[in-house]
Design a protein around this motif. Structure first.
Motif, PDB file in Angstrom:
ATOM      1  N   THR A  81      90.237  34.922  41.779  1.00  0.00           N
ATOM      2  CA  THR A  81      89.116  35.007  40.846  1.00  0.00           C
ATOM      3  C   THR A  81      89.468  34.338  39.521  1.00  0.00           C
ATOM      4  O   THR A  81      88.582  33.991  38.744  1.00  0.00           O
ATOM      5  N   ARG A  82      90.751  34.149  39.278  1.00  0.00           N
ATOM      6  CA  ARG A  82      91.245  33.533  38.040  1.00  0.00           C
ATOM      7  C   ARG A  82      92.411  32.624  38.414  1.00  0.00           C
ATOM      8  O   ARG A  82      93.228  32.988  39.241  1.00  0.00           O
ATOM      9  N   PRO A  83      92.512  31.434  37.822  1.00  0.00           N
ATOM     10  CA  PRO A  83      93.597  30.527  38.185  1.00  0.00           C
ATOM     11  C   PRO A  83      94.977  31.138  37.947  1.00  0.00           C
ATOM     12  O   PRO A  83      95.183  31.889  36.998  1.00  0.00           O
ATOM     13  N   ALA A  84      95.905  30.779  38.818  1.00  0.00           N
ATOM     14  CA  ALA A  84      97.318  31.097  38.638  1.00  0.00           C
ATOM     15  C   ALA A  84      97.938  29.971  37.806  1.00  0.00           C
ATOM     16  O   ALA A  84      97.295  28.939  37.587  1.00  0.00           O
ATOM     17  N   PHE A  85      99.185  30.135  37.392  1.00  0.00           N
ATOM     18  CA  PHE A  85      99.835  29.057  36.637  1.00  0.00           C
ATOM     19  C   PHE A  85      99.861  27.780  37.481  1.00  0.00           C
ATOM     20  O   PHE A  85      99.512  26.705  36.999  1.00  0.00           O
ATOM     21  N   ASN A  86     100.264  27.876  38.725  1.00  0.00           N
ATOM     22  CA  ASN A  86     100.215  26.743  39.658  1.00  0.00           C
ATOM     23  C   ASN A  86      99.039  26.994  40.596  1.00  0.00           C
ATOM     24  O   ASN A  86      99.132  27.778  41.534  1.00  0.00           O
ATOM     25  N   THR A  87      97.947  26.306  40.329  1.00  0.00           N
ATOM     26  CA  THR A  87      96.707  26.521  41.059  1.00  0.00           C
ATOM     27  C   THR A  87      96.422  25.349  41.993  1.00  0.00           C
ATOM     28  O   THR A  87      96.559  24.181  41.602  1.00  0.00           O
ATOM     29  N   LEU A  88      96.013  25.699  43.203  1.00  0.00           N
ATOM     30  CA  LEU A  88      95.479  24.733  44.147  1.00  0.00           C
ATOM     31  C   LEU A  88      93.973  24.957  44.146  1.00  0.00           C
ATOM     32  O   LEU A  88      93.512  26.076  44.391  1.00  0.00           O
ATOM     33  N   ALA A  89      93.207  23.922  43.841  1.00  0.00           N
ATOM     34  CA  ALA A  89      91.739  24.027  43.804  1.00  0.00           C
ATOM     35  C   ALA A  89      91.181  23.095  44.882  1.00  0.00           C
ATOM     36  O   ALA A  89      91.449  21.899  44.886  1.00  0.00           O
ATOM     37  N   LEU A  90      90.427  23.695  45.799  1.00  0.00           N
ATOM     38  CA  LEU A  90      89.858  22.957  46.914  1.00  0.00           C
ATOM     39  C   LEU A  90      88.347  22.966  46.841  1.00  0.00           C
ATOM     40  O   LEU A  90      87.737  24.024  46.628  1.00  0.00           O
ATOM     41  N   PRO A  91      87.716  21.804  47.032  1.00  0.00           N
ATOM     42  CA  PRO A  91      86.251  21.785  47.021  1.00  0.00           C
ATOM     43  C   PRO A  91      85.706  22.542  48.225  1.00  0.00           C
ATOM     44  O   PRO A  91      86.292  22.493  49.311  1.00  0.00           O
ATOM     45  N   SER A  92      84.620  23.243  48.008  1.00  0.00           N
ATOM     46  CA  SER A  92      83.992  23.988  49.121  1.00  0.00           C
ATOM     47  C   SER A  92      83.283  23.043  50.056  1.00  0.00           C
ATOM     48  O   SER A  92      82.864  21.983  49.699  1.00  0.00           O
TER      49      SER A  92
END
Length: 92
Positions: A81-92
């Protein structure tokens, strides 16, 4: 000279993957990436500083990205629900 990520789309092919590690300026960079996030939809690996986590999370979710802890083992990854320090963001 400073340019936006969207400006770069006029000169280079759209990226499939982006690594963003800019020491606390990640929200600033993403604000200049409306076309990149909305049209190119690359996978993102980014460091997110605590003071930017809420804005970065909101920006990415607004463009339909799902957020994951990039440091978690693949089988343990669940949407954040909130980014981590190392975030992987994937398009839906």
């Amino acid at each position: 000279m400073t340019v936006t990520l969207d400006w770069l789309l006029g000169w280079f092919p759209a990226p499939a993957v982006m690594k963003i590690d800019i020491e606390g300026a990640e929200a600033w960079a993403l604000r200049g990436a409306q076309r990149v996030l909305g049209e190119a939809r690359p996978r993102l690996l980014l460091e997110v500083y605590e003071e930017n986590a809420d804005e970065v999370g909101d920006l990415l979710r607004d463009y339909g990205y799902r957020l994951f802890d990039a440091e978690a083992r693949l089988e343990d990854r669940t949407p954040l629900t909130r980014p981590a320090f190392n975030t992987l963001a994937l398009p839906s």
